[in-house]
Design a protein around this motif. Structure first.
Motif, PDB file in Angstrom:
ATOM      1  N   TYR A   4       0.863  -1.456   0.069  1.00 19.01           N
ATOM      2  CA  TYR A   4       0.076   0.004   0.127  1.00 19.01           C
ATOM      3  C   TYR A   4       0.483   1.278  -0.104  1.00 19.01           C
ATOM      4  O   TYR A   4       1.064   2.208  -1.131  1.00 19.01           O
ATOM      5  CB  TYR A   4      -1.112  -0.127   1.489  1.00 19.01           C
ATOM      6  CG  TYR A   4      -2.342   1.020   1.136  1.00 19.01           C
ATOM      7  CD1 TYR A   4      -3.217   1.128   0.236  1.00 19.01           C
ATOM      8  CD2 TYR A   4      -1.718   2.558   1.576  1.00 19.01           C
ATOM      9  CE1 TYR A   4      -3.726   1.765   0.439  1.00 19.01           C
ATOM     10  CE2 TYR A   4      -3.068   2.767   2.163  1.00 19.01           C
ATOM     11  CZ  TYR A   4      -3.880   3.174   1.017  1.00 19.01           C
ATOM     12  OH  TYR A   4      -4.794   4.238   0.658  1.00 19.01           O
ATOM     13  N   PHE A   5       1.415   1.695   1.236  1.00 19.15           N
ATOM     14  CA  PHE A   5       2.358   2.561   0.704  1.00 19.15           C
ATOM     15  C   PHE A   5       4.030   2.710   0.052  1.00 19.15           C
ATOM     16  O   PHE A   5       4.293   3.805  -0.277  1.00 19.15           O
ATOM     17  CB  PHE A   5       2.904   2.590   3.110  1.00 19.15           C
ATOM     18  CG  PHE A   5       1.739   3.388   3.381  1.00 19.15           C
ATOM     19  CD1 PHE A   5       0.531   3.876   3.572  1.00 19.15           C
ATOM     20  CD2 PHE A   5       0.864   1.995   4.307  1.00 19.15           C
ATOM     21  CE1 PHE A   5      -0.375   4.406   4.244  1.00 19.15           C
ATOM     22  CE2 PHE A   5      -0.291   2.127   5.170  1.00 19.15           C
ATOM     23  CZ  PHE A   5      -0.427   3.579   4.944  1.00 19.15           C
ATOM     24  N   GLY A   6       4.305   1.862  -0.273  1.00 16.73           N
ATOM     25  CA  GLY A   6       5.702   1.474  -0.691  1.00 16.73           C
ATOM     26  C   GLY A   6       5.667   1.553  -2.086  1.00 16.73           C
ATOM     27  O   GLY A   6       6.035   2.006  -3.281  1.00 16.73           O
ATOM     28  N   VAL A   7       4.600   0.436  -2.682  1.00 15.71           N
ATOM     29  CA  VAL A   7       4.143   0.427  -3.923  1.00 15.71           C
ATOM     30  C   VAL A   7       3.010   1.047  -4.399  1.00 15.71           C
ATOM     31  O   VAL A   7       3.359   1.769  -5.599  1.00 15.71           O
ATOM     32  CB  VAL A   7       3.689  -1.365  -4.208  1.00 15.71           C
ATOM     33  CG1 VAL A   7       4.002  -1.354  -5.366  1.00 15.71           C
ATOM     34  CG2 VAL A   7       5.148  -1.865  -4.085  1.00 15.71           C
ATOM     35  N   GLY A   8       2.380   1.460  -3.808  1.00 20.05           N
ATOM     36  CA  GLY A   8       0.706   2.371  -4.603  1.00 20.05           C
ATOM     37  C   GLY A   8      -0.215   1.530  -4.749  1.00 20.05           C
ATOM     38  O   GLY A   8      -0.815   1.933  -5.498  1.00 20.05           O
ATOM     39  N   LYS A  13      -6.842  -3.952  -4.861  1.00 15.81           N
ATOM     40  CA  LYS A  13      -5.634  -5.049  -5.174  1.00 15.81           C
ATOM     41  C   LYS A  13      -5.281  -5.765  -4.294  1.00 15.81           C
ATOM     42  O   LYS A  13      -4.293  -7.118  -5.138  1.00 15.81           O
ATOM     43  CB  LYS A  13      -5.337  -4.263  -6.264  1.00 15.81           C
ATOM     44  CG  LYS A  13      -5.392  -3.558  -7.646  1.00 15.81           C
ATOM     45  CD  LYS A  13      -5.999  -4.572  -8.290  1.00 15.81           C
ATOM     46  CE  LYS A  13      -6.349  -4.336  -9.754  1.00 15.81           C
ATOM     47  NZ  LYS A  13      -6.281  -5.587 -10.512  1.00 15.81           N
ATOM     48  N   ILE A  14      -4.704  -5.376  -3.436  1.00 15.81           N
ATOM     49  CA  ILE A  14      -3.738  -6.178  -2.143  1.00 15.81           C
ATOM     50  C   ILE A  14      -4.595  -7.010  -2.227  1.00 15.81           C
ATOM     51  O   ILE A  14      -4.559  -8.361  -1.580  1.00 15.81           O
ATOM     52  CB  ILE A  14      -3.486  -5.368  -0.379  1.00 15.81           C
ATOM     53  CG1 ILE A  14      -2.979  -4.029  -0.983  1.00 15.81           C
ATOM     54  CG2 ILE A  14      -3.319  -6.103   0.376  1.00 15.81           C
ATOM     55  CD1 ILE A  14      -2.501  -2.755  -0.412  1.00 15.81           C
ATOM     56  N   GLN A  15      -6.303  -6.939  -1.419  1.00 18.67           N
ATOM     57  CA  GLN A  15      -6.526  -8.076  -0.945  1.00 18.67           C
ATOM     58  C   GLN A  15      -6.462  -9.142  -2.149  1.00 18.67           C
ATOM     59  O   GLN A  15      -7.149 -10.609  -1.993  1.00 18.67           O
ATOM     60  CB  GLN A  15      -8.392  -7.889  -0.914  1.00 18.67           C
ATOM     61  CG  GLN A  15      -9.889  -8.871  -0.470  1.00 18.67           C
ATOM     62  CD  GLN A  15     -10.653  -8.203  -1.019  1.00 18.67           C
ATOM     63  OE1 GLN A  15     -11.278  -7.767  -1.199  1.00 18.67           O
ATOM     64  NE2 GLN A  15     -11.838  -9.555  -0.095  1.00 18.67           N
ATOM     65  N   GLU A  16      -7.684  -8.525  -3.713  1.00 20.11           N
ATOM     66  CA  GLU A  16      -6.422  -9.385  -4.688  1.00 20.11           C
ATOM     67  C   GLU A  16      -5.939 -10.464  -5.091  1.00 20.11           C
ATOM     68  O   GLU A  16      -5.438 -11.530  -4.557  1.00 20.11           O
ATOM     69  CB  GLU A  16      -7.350  -8.749  -5.924  1.00 20.11           C
ATOM     70  CG  GLU A  16      -7.142  -9.871  -7.108  1.00 20.11           C
ATOM     71  CD  GLU A  16      -6.920  -8.662  -8.772  1.00 20.11           C
ATOM     72  OE1 GLU A  16      -6.892  -9.046 -10.210  1.00 20.11           O
ATOM     73  OE2 GLU A  16      -7.773  -7.585  -9.248  1.00 20.11           O
TER      74      GLU A  16
END
Length: 196
Positions: A4-8, A13-16
Motif C-alpha cells: 500500500y505505502f511503498g508500491v502504491g 488489488k491487495i485483497q486480490e
C-alpha cells in the motif's frame, strides 16, 4: 503495508493479490490492517520529526491544500536536507504552523518585548496601544487565560488586530521555550548589516 505505502497498490488489488496467494481476507480486514493499531508507526514518525527539528535550526516550511474525508485541509510540510515531515491540519494560519512546529504541545502565549516589537507596526486602537504595553512581561499564559484576558480588556478588536496580537504572543512564547527544538527566524541567523 509495503504494497500500500511503498508500491502504491490499492486496497482492492491487495485483497486480490492475497486471495491469489491463498489468503482468504475481507476488504474490511485489509483496511483495518492499514489504519488500525498504528501507534508504533505514529511514535516512530513523531521521533523522526523531533530528530529532524533538532538536526538544524534551519527548517523549510510550506503547505499544500489537500482533502480529507471530503473536507478541505492543509498539509504542512516541514523539512531540511535530511528529513521531511507532513502534518495535515484544518488551516494554515500562524497559530496552526506553530502548533506543528511545537509538535502538538498546548498553545502558550507571552506578551514580552519580542511580542510588543512585532505589534509596533500593527494598526491598533489607542486603547490597545495603551493597554498592551502594561501587560509586557515574561509571564506564560495558556490559551484560555490569554484569550479571556484579551477579550475582557479589548472586546472591540477587529479580527486582524486580534489575530496579530495572538500571533505575536504565540511566536514570542515559542521562541522563549527551552528544552525543545526551536526554529530560529532567518533574520536572526543573518549578520545585522546584511538585513535590509
Amino acid at each position: 503495508m509495503t504494497l500500500y505505502f511503498g508500491v502504491g497498490t490499492s486496497e482492492p488489488k491487495i485483497q486480490e493479490f492475497l486471495k491469489n496467494m491463498g489468503v482468504q481476507i475481507s476488504k474490511g480486514e485489509v483496511s483495518d490492517l492499514l489504519i488500525k493499531e498504528q501507534d508504533g508507526f505514529h511514535a516512530e514518525s513523531d521521533a523522526v520529526y523531533e530528530a529532524g527539528l533538532r538536526s538544524s535550526p534551519w527548517q523549510q516550511t510550506d503547505h499544500t491544500e489537500t482533502r480529507v474525508d471530503g473536507q478541505n485541509q492543509h498539509c504542512q510540510v516541514v523539512c531540511n536536507p535530511v528529513y521531511s515531515s507532513y502534518h495535515t491540519r484544518p488551516g494554515k494560519d500562524r497559530l496552526i504552523v506553530l502548533d506543528v512546529l511545537r509538535q502538538g504541545r498546548k498553545r502558550i502565549f507571552r506578551l514580552n518585548e519580542e511580542a510588543c516589537g512585532y505589534l509596533e507596526h500593527v494598526p491598533l486602537s489607542k486603547t490597545a496601544q495603551r493597554i498592551l504595553p502594561k501587560w509586557r512581561s515574561e509571564k506564560v499564559w495558556d490559551e484560555a487565560a490569554f484569550v479571556k484576558r484579551l477579550d475582557a480588556a479589548l472586546p472591540n478588536l477587529n479580527i486582524q488586530q486580534r489575530t496579530a496580537i495572538l500571533g505575536a504572543a504565540a511566536v514570542a512564547a515559542y521562541h522563549a521555550e527551552r528544552g525543545v527544538p526551536i526554529v530560529i527566524p532567518w533574520s536572526a541567523m543573518m549578520p545585522p548589516s546584511s538585513i535590509g
